[in-house]
Design an enzyme around this catalytic site. Structure first.
Site, PDB file in Angstrom:
ATOM      1  N   SER A 146       0.868  -1.194   0.000  1.00 17.13           N
ATOM      2  CA  SER A 146       0.000   0.000   0.000  1.00 17.13           C
ATOM      3  C   SER A 146       0.891   1.227   0.000  1.00 17.13           C
ATOM      4  CB  SER A 146      -0.880   0.028   1.250  1.00 17.13           C
ATOM      5  OG  SER A 146      -1.503   1.290   1.370  1.00 17.13           O
ATOM      6  N   TYR A 159      -1.911  -0.983  10.436  1.00 19.39           N
ATOM      7  CA  TYR A 159      -2.021  -1.319   9.011  1.00 19.39           C
ATOM      8  C   TYR A 159      -0.793  -0.810   8.251  1.00 19.39           C
ATOM      9  CZ  TYR A 159      -3.699  -1.377   4.184  1.00 19.39           C
ATOM     10  OH  TYR A 159      -3.817  -1.584   2.825  1.00 19.39           O
TER      11      TYR A 159
END
Ligand code: NAP
Length: 253
Positions: A146, A159
């Protein structure tokens, strides 16, 4: 003039984890359109995975759906055993299955931490370990990281940390596996409109509008924006690329 351009992944076999929806489903369909036989892994959405398989086979491609929670070793072993049984080999692994939960520091719990690290990092390592056993045919491993791996998000510390770990895994394994001609790369998507993004309430949020306004190309991503890059990394077009992390984010960082 002949229009028979050979498909870039003809004769190849790919496993895409978490391919019942979102980015994984788009990657599975794009790989199949380039000639790969695809294993469409899912955790709970059998109907979603069956739909992806039907779209591929209706278009003349080959695919099977295989259930398996890829945060669990026993399920991972079964996934790769079923891949071998269905297609006999393995050339491409796309580690896409992942979860994203946002929480400020004071709300972090052990459960929040382990749930994300167990799938996003440990599961990715264990699938790679199993895939590599089916070498020498495995030629390309693609980790879906990401943009938060390189540009961590406020309120998403765990995350972000999982995706920074994924990028480290990519770079480390590229060095470890290079001698065996196994390439390992990451794609680091910006915000992509998927079912998962809707589930966490980001799709129509002020946050997504802010990200969009800060994105040089002026829009959020769509799953196919990631799938085309994954197809490039799966194919021989990227034969001399390994250990790289590709921001695919419309310029957002
Ligand atoms: P999504 O729409 O929520 O889809 C997630 C997929 O992963 C589903 O197919 C789901 O299967 C599967 N999955 C979840 N837990 C699993 C498990 N334990 N074992 C096997 N499969 C599992 O997600 P997405 O937005 O497409 O995201 C996919 C990947 O891209 C993730 O790694 C995410 O971190 C990354 N990413 C997404 C964005 C974004 O903005 N969307 C941005 C950057 C990076 P079931 O439906 O069967 O549970």
């Amino acid at each position: 003039m002949s229009t028979n351009i050979p498909k870039k992944l003809a004769g190849k076999v790919a496993v895409v984890t978490g391919a019942s929806k979102g980015i994984g489903a788009a990657i599975a369909k794009h790989l199949a359109a380039e000639g790969a036989s695809v294993v469409v892994n899912y955790a709970s959405s059998k109907s979603g995975a069956d739909k992806v398989v039907a779209e591929i086979t209706n278009a003349g491609g080959k695919a099977v759906a295989v259930q398996g929670d890829v945060s669990k070793k026993v399920d991972i072993d079964r996934l790769f055993a079923e891949t071998k049984r269905a297609f006999g080999q393995l050339d491409v692994l796309v580690n896409n299955a992942g979860i994203y939960e946002f929480a400020p520091l004071e709300q972090i719990t052990e459960e929040h931490f382990h749930k994300q690290f167990n799938l996003n990092v440990l599961g990715l390592l264990l699938t790679t370990q199993e895939a590599v056993k089916q070498c020498p045919a495995t030629s390309s491993i693609i980790n879906i990281s990401s943009v938060v791996g390189v540009s961590p998000a406020a309120g998403g510390v765990v995350y972000s940390a999982t995706k920074a770990a994924v990028d480290a895994v990519t770079k480390s394994l590229a060095k470890e596996l290079g001698a065996r001609k196994i390439r390992v790369n990451s794609i680091n998507p910006g915000m992509v409109v998927t079912e998962g993004l809707h589930t966490i309430g980001f799709a129509e949020s002020d946050f997504s509008k802010l990200v969009e306004s800060q994105t040089p190309l002026g829009r959020l991503g769509q799953p196919q924006d990631i799938a085309t890059v994954a197809t490039f990394l799966a194919s021989a077009d990227s034969a001399w690329i390994t250990g790289e992390t590709f921001l695919v984010s419309g310029g957002y960082r």
